[in-house]
Design a protein around this motif. Structure first.
Motif, PDB file in Angstrom:
ATOM      1  N   LYS A 138     -20.520   6.718 -23.848  1.00 29.57           N
ATOM      2  CA  LYS A 138     -21.597   5.924 -23.261  1.00 29.57           C
ATOM      3  C   LYS A 138     -22.958   6.546 -23.545  1.00 29.57           C
ATOM      4  O   LYS A 138     -23.061   7.712 -23.958  1.00 29.57           O
ATOM      5  CB  LYS A 138     -21.399   5.765 -21.759  1.00 29.57           C
ATOM      6  N   GLU A 139     -23.991   5.765 -23.312  1.00 22.78           N
ATOM      7  CA  GLU A 139     -25.364   6.229 -23.440  1.00 22.78           C
ATOM      8  C   GLU A 139     -25.711   7.119 -22.250  1.00 22.78           C
ATOM      9  O   GLU A 139     -25.461   6.757 -21.095  1.00 22.78           O
ATOM     10  CB  GLU A 139     -26.322   5.043 -23.502  1.00 22.78           C
ATOM     11  N   LEU A 140     -26.286   8.280 -22.534  1.00 15.65           N
ATOM     12  CA  LEU A 140     -26.726   9.205 -21.494  1.00 15.65           C
ATOM     13  C   LEU A 140     -28.204   9.524 -21.715  1.00 15.65           C
ATOM     14  O   LEU A 140     -28.643   9.697 -22.859  1.00 15.65           O
ATOM     15  CB  LEU A 140     -25.890  10.487 -21.526  1.00 15.65           C
ATOM     16  N   GLU A 141     -28.941   9.625 -20.624  1.00 11.30           N
ATOM     17  CA  GLU A 141     -30.382   9.857 -20.714  1.00 11.30           C
ATOM     18  C   GLU A 141     -30.715  11.301 -20.371  1.00 11.30           C
ATOM     19  O   GLU A 141     -30.178  11.865 -19.414  1.00 11.30           O
ATOM     20  CB  GLU A 141     -31.144   8.919 -19.784  1.00 11.30           C
ATOM     21  N   GLN A 142     -31.612  11.879 -21.152  1.00 15.99           N
ATOM     22  CA  GLN A 142     -32.049  13.254 -20.913  1.00 15.99           C
ATOM     23  C   GLN A 142     -32.657  13.374 -19.510  1.00 15.99           C
ATOM     24  O   GLN A 142     -33.418  12.513 -19.068  1.00 15.99           O
ATOM     25  CB  GLN A 142     -33.073  13.674 -21.957  1.00 15.99           C
ATOM     26  N   ASP A 143     -32.240  14.429 -18.796  1.00 13.52           N
ATOM     27  CA  ASP A 143     -32.700  14.751 -17.442  1.00 13.52           C
ATOM     28  C   ASP A 143     -32.130  13.833 -16.361  1.00 13.52           C
ATOM     29  O   ASP A 143     -32.408  14.037 -15.168  1.00 13.52           O
ATOM     30  CB  ASP A 143     -34.232  14.745 -17.341  1.00 13.52           C
ATOM     31  N   ALA A 144     -31.332  12.814 -16.739  1.00 10.64           N
ATOM     32  CA  ALA A 144     -30.748  11.932 -15.733  1.00 10.64           C
ATOM     33  C   ALA A 144     -29.656  12.663 -14.966  1.00 10.64           C
ATOM     34  O   ALA A 144     -29.004  13.576 -15.484  1.00 10.64           O
ATOM     35  CB  ALA A 144     -30.175  10.685 -16.396  1.00 10.64           C
ATOM     36  N   ALA A 145     -29.456  12.272 -13.703  1.00  5.43           N
ATOM     37  CA  ALA A 145     -28.420  12.883 -12.874  1.00  5.43           C
ATOM     38  C   ALA A 145     -27.067  12.264 -13.212  1.00  5.43           C
ATOM     39  O   ALA A 145     -26.921  11.045 -13.250  1.00  5.43           O
ATOM     40  CB  ALA A 145     -28.736  12.677 -11.402  1.00  5.43           C
ATOM     41  N   ILE A 146     -26.095  13.129 -13.459  1.00  3.64           N
ATOM     42  CA  ILE A 146     -24.739  12.694 -13.791  1.00  3.64           C
ATOM     43  C   ILE A 146     -23.807  13.075 -12.641  1.00  3.64           C
ATOM     44  O   ILE A 146     -23.743  14.241 -12.241  1.00  3.64           O
ATOM     45  CB  ILE A 146     -24.250  13.361 -15.093  1.00  3.64           C
ATOM     46  N   SER A 147     -23.095  12.101 -12.125  1.00  3.68           N
ATOM     47  CA  SER A 147     -22.095  12.374 -11.095  1.00  3.68           C
ATOM     48  C   SER A 147     -20.736  12.577 -11.758  1.00  3.68           C
ATOM     49  O   SER A 147     -20.422  11.948 -12.771  1.00  3.68           O
ATOM     50  CB  SER A 147     -22.018  11.215 -10.103  1.00  3.68           C
ATOM     51  N   ILE A 148     -19.930  13.472 -11.192  1.00  2.00           N
ATOM     52  CA  ILE A 148     -18.570  13.722 -11.681  1.00  2.00           C
ATOM     53  C   ILE A 148     -17.638  13.572 -10.492  1.00  2.00           C
ATOM     54  O   ILE A 148     -17.760  14.293  -9.507  1.00  2.00           O
ATOM     55  CB  ILE A 148     -18.446  15.124 -12.303  1.00  2.00           C
ATOM     56  N   GLU A 149     -16.691  12.612 -10.577  1.00  2.00           N
ATOM     57  CA  GLU A 149     -15.835  12.283  -9.445  1.00  2.00           C
ATOM     58  C   GLU A 149     -14.363  12.359  -9.834  1.00  2.00           C
ATOM     59  O   GLU A 149     -13.994  12.094 -10.988  1.00  2.00           O
ATOM     60  CB  GLU A 149     -16.147  10.873  -8.960  1.00  2.00           C
ATOM     61  N   GLY A 150     -13.536  12.736  -8.859  1.00  2.68           N
ATOM     62  CA  GLY A 150     -12.088  12.730  -9.057  1.00  2.68           C
ATOM     63  C   GLY A 150     -11.503  14.070  -9.429  1.00  2.68           C
ATOM     64  O   GLY A 150     -10.285  14.197  -9.550  1.00  2.68           O
ATOM     65  N   PHE A 151     -12.340  15.084  -9.616  1.00  2.00           N
ATOM     66  CA  PHE A 151     -11.868  16.419  -9.986  1.00  2.00           C
ATOM     67  C   PHE A 151     -11.833  17.286  -8.726  1.00  2.00           C
ATOM     68  O   PHE A 151     -12.874  17.750  -8.259  1.00  2.00           O
ATOM     69  CB  PHE A 151     -12.788  17.048 -11.029  1.00  2.00           C
ATOM     70  N   SER A 152     -10.632  17.488  -8.202  1.00  3.27           N
ATOM     71  CA  SER A 152     -10.515  18.237  -6.945  1.00  3.27           C
ATOM     72  C   SER A 152     -10.867  19.706  -7.111  1.00  3.27           C
ATOM     73  O   SER A 152     -11.231  20.380  -6.142  1.00  3.27           O
ATOM     74  CB  SER A 152      -9.096  18.110  -6.390  1.00  3.27           C
ATOM     75  N   ASP A 153     -10.746  20.210  -8.351  1.00  8.13           N
ATOM     76  CA  ASP A 153     -11.008  21.636  -8.601  1.00  8.13           C
ATOM     77  C   ASP A 153     -12.205  21.829  -9.509  1.00  8.13           C
ATOM     78  O   ASP A 153     -12.243  22.748 -10.331  1.00  8.13           O
ATOM     79  CB  ASP A 153      -9.771  22.296  -9.209  1.00  8.13           C
ATOM     80  N   LEU A 154     -13.208  20.954  -9.379  1.00  7.24           N
ATOM     81  CA  LEU A 154     -14.358  21.005 -10.283  1.00  7.24           C
ATOM     82  C   LEU A 154     -15.042  22.367 -10.269  1.00  7.24           C
ATOM     83  O   LEU A 154     -15.615  22.804 -11.277  1.00  7.24           O
ATOM     84  CB  LEU A 154     -15.356  19.899  -9.915  1.00  7.24           C
ATOM     85  N   ASP A 155     -14.978  23.076  -9.141  1.00  2.60           N
ATOM     86  CA  ASP A 155     -15.593  24.396  -9.067  1.00  2.60           C
ATOM     87  C   ASP A 155     -14.948  25.383 -10.034  1.00  2.60           C
ATOM     88  O   ASP A 155     -15.553  26.406 -10.371  1.00  2.60           O
ATOM     89  CB  ASP A 155     -15.493  24.947  -7.637  1.00  2.60           C
ATOM     90  N   ASP A 156     -13.732  25.087 -10.478  1.00  2.41           N
ATOM     91  CA  ASP A 156     -13.038  25.972 -11.414  1.00  2.41           C
ATOM     92  C   ASP A 156     -13.314  25.613 -12.869  1.00  2.41           C
ATOM     93  O   ASP A 156     -12.841  26.303 -13.776  1.00  2.41           O
ATOM     94  CB  ASP A 156     -11.520  25.913 -11.168  1.00  2.41           C
ATOM     95  N   TRP A 157     -14.062  24.528 -13.093  1.00  2.76           N
ATOM     96  CA  TRP A 157     -14.322  24.082 -14.459  1.00  2.76           C
ATOM     97  C   TRP A 157     -15.554  24.777 -15.026  1.00  2.76           C
ATOM     98  O   TRP A 157     -16.494  25.113 -14.302  1.00  2.76           O
ATOM     99  CB  TRP A 157     -14.532  22.568 -14.488  1.00  2.76           C
ATOM    100  N   TRP A 158     -15.523  24.991 -16.330  1.00  3.99           N
ATOM    101  CA  TRP A 158     -16.668  25.578 -17.026  1.00  3.99           C
ATOM    102  C   TRP A 158     -17.650  24.472 -17.385  1.00  3.99           C
ATOM    103  O   TRP A 158     -17.276  23.450 -17.967  1.00  3.99           O
ATOM    104  CB  TRP A 158     -16.205  26.297 -18.290  1.00  3.99           C
ATOM    105  N   ILE A 159     -18.902  24.658 -17.031  1.00  2.36           N
ATOM    106  CA  ILE A 159     -19.954  23.688 -17.313  1.00  2.36           C
ATOM    107  C   ILE A 159     -20.797  24.210 -18.477  1.00  2.36           C
ATOM    108  O   ILE A 159     -21.391  25.280 -18.399  1.00  2.36           O
ATOM    109  CB  ILE A 159     -20.845  23.448 -16.075  1.00  2.36           C
ATOM    110  N   ASP A 160     -20.809  23.446 -19.557  1.00  7.36           N
ATOM    111  CA  ASP A 160     -21.533  23.848 -20.764  1.00  7.36           C
ATOM    112  C   ASP A 160     -23.039  23.754 -20.512  1.00  7.36           C
ATOM    113  O   ASP A 160     -23.573  22.659 -20.306  1.00  7.36           O
ATOM    114  CB  ASP A 160     -21.129  22.929 -21.917  1.00  7.36           C
ATOM    115  N   PRO A 161     -23.761  24.894 -20.538  1.00  6.91           N
ATOM    116  CA  PRO A 161     -25.190  24.863 -20.206  1.00  6.91           C
ATOM    117  C   PRO A 161     -26.044  24.118 -21.224  1.00  6.91           C
ATOM    118  O   PRO A 161     -27.192  23.758 -20.927  1.00  6.91           O
ATOM    119  CB  PRO A 161     -25.572  26.357 -20.156  1.00  6.91           C
TER     120      PRO A 161
END
Length: 441
Positions: free
Chosen positions: A243-266
């Protein structure tokens, strides 16, 4: 006028010839006496039939066909060769299909001789869906009984892991029934499939796995959403959106119960205080893949419906293939596998960036990777099209310890474990004049 009469006589002669041919094709008179046809049946039955066939004119017989119609649709057929008069028996399978209500089918038996003459007999056959007493959930860890919880609805409630691969088996129902296996095919549950269904729950623990034998709806499956869009399953370990994503736009991530354990690419996302993430690179279309094996999000630049490639003017996308680099860590090293190529983040027009941490994403003692125009073999950078003035990383020329275009660590350089290194490639002067800068933070 004479010519017209001759033409008319020729047409009449041809008509007589074809009429005679039709009569010849219909020679004989097949006879059919059927016995043992049941008055009712269930979906999934193997229906036995028996018939005495002959021909009054002793024309050799050809076939006995049993056919089943749902409305006007032929859904099942059995063909028996009948070389001579006699009694013939067979079975006709009544398909088990989703979303077909109880109703009346049409059973048809057809006796045919070698001259294509036929005798047809038809019956109305009420067909209903089996009311299975239970189903069985078959997993690698064992078998679990799925109890009936409502009309056509079954469930097994157990202490399951977060992901369960299983097939569902229905027992033979009635005197003519067959075992039916439900598995995974083309992204949905289907009958007569032995491929395991990839059930998944938000957490491991006690939960129910359910299935409906009428509409084939099964649960649970994780519903994952990114930026408001549900992610589609690629395979057991990967889900994606495009999908189209906009620079600086807020992205929500839902459905991941262990999202705190995921690596976020800076290079692509930064955490916001409200639990959303700011999209870092330039606006555009991206493929985002949630990889459950390594617990990270893979971002790849797209052009239309395909992954983007580097254009002559420096726009598009830039890719990394090679050794000693990997995301989210060196446990997932890219290697010389183009299918695992890393996509640079386009942080500004024709400027591309990748952020690496020593000992985590990049080997501290030796590197050997290079930049490509696409996520595949083909266009690639050499020392003739890529330059750098970095005192940490050099560009190989074939004589300095690296093949042309391959990157290496400068003599005496060891990267610092835990230190961040930003590799930025400026291609504003065109694809053949790329400049690499390396910044340590």
């Amino acid at each position: 006028m004479k010519k017209y009469h001759l033409f008319l006589i020729s047409i009449l002669s041809l008509s007589l010839i074809f009429a005679c041919s039709d009569e010849e094709e219909s020679q004989g008179q097949p006879q059919l006496t059927v016995s043992g046809v049941p008055s009712t049946a269930y979906f999934g039955d193997s229906l036995s039939f028996s018939a005495e066939v002959s021909d009054l004119e002793n024309v050799p017989l050809s076939t006995l066909k049993a056919r089943l119609f749902f409305g006007d649709d032929l859904v099942s057929e059995t063909v028996i060769r009948t070389k001579s008069a006699g009694n013939y028996s067979g079975q006709l399978y009544i398909p088990f299909l989703p979303n077909i209500p109880d109703g009346t089918a049409t059973l048809e038996l057809v006796a045919q001789n070698i001259e294509f003459a036929t005798e047809i007999q038809k019956w109305e056959l009420p067909v209903s869906r089996p009311d299975f007493p239970h189903l069985t959930l078959v997993t690698a860890e064992g078998e679990f009984t799925m109890e009936k919880t409502g009309p056509n609805q079954y469930a097994a409630t157990e202490n399951f892991p977060q992901k369960v691969k299983a097939v569902i088996k229905a027992p033979a129902f009635g005197d003519r029934g067959n075992d039916i296996t439900f598995g995974w095919r083309e992204g949905a549950v289907q009958h007569h499939s032995d491929t395991q269904i990839p059930f998944s729950n938000s957490n491991a623990g006690v939960y129910a796995i359910s299935f409906n034998t009428l509409n084939y709806q099964a649960a649970p499956f994780i519903v994952l959403r990114m930026a408001g869009t549900e992610m589609a399953m690629v395979d057991d370990n990967n889900y994606k959106i495009e999908k189209e994503l906009e620079q600086d736009a807020a992205i929500s991530i839902e459905g991941f119960s262990d999202l705190d354990d995921w690596w976020i690419d800076p290079d692509f996302m930064e955490a916001n205080e409200d639990g959303t993430f700011a999209f870092v690179p330039s606006s555009g279309k991206y493929r985002v893949t949630a990889n459950f094996e390594h617990k990270y999000f893979i971002f790849e630049v797209m052009s239309g419906n395909d992954l983007a490639t580097l254009q002559a003017d420096g726009s598009g996308a830039l890719w990394i293939i090679g050794e000693d680099i990997g995301k989210p860590s060196l446990a997932n090293t890219t290697g010389w596998n183009p299918g695992k190529a890393i996509c640079f983040a386009p942080v500004a027009p024709k400027i591309y960036q990748v952020t690496l941490v020593g000992g985590q994403n990049i080997n501290t003692s030796s590197i050997n990777f290079k930049f490509f125009h696409q996520k595949n073999w083909g266009g690639e950078y050499t020392n003739n099209s890529l330059t750098t003035e970095s005192d940490l990383i050099f560009v190989g020329d074939g004589e300095n310890g690296r093949d042309p275009g391959n990157l290496g660590l400068a003599e005496g350089v060891t990267l610092e474990t835990g230190k961040t290194y930003i590799l930025k490639v400026d291609i504003t002067a065109g694809r053949d004049n790329a400049v690499l800068t390396v910044t340590a933070e």
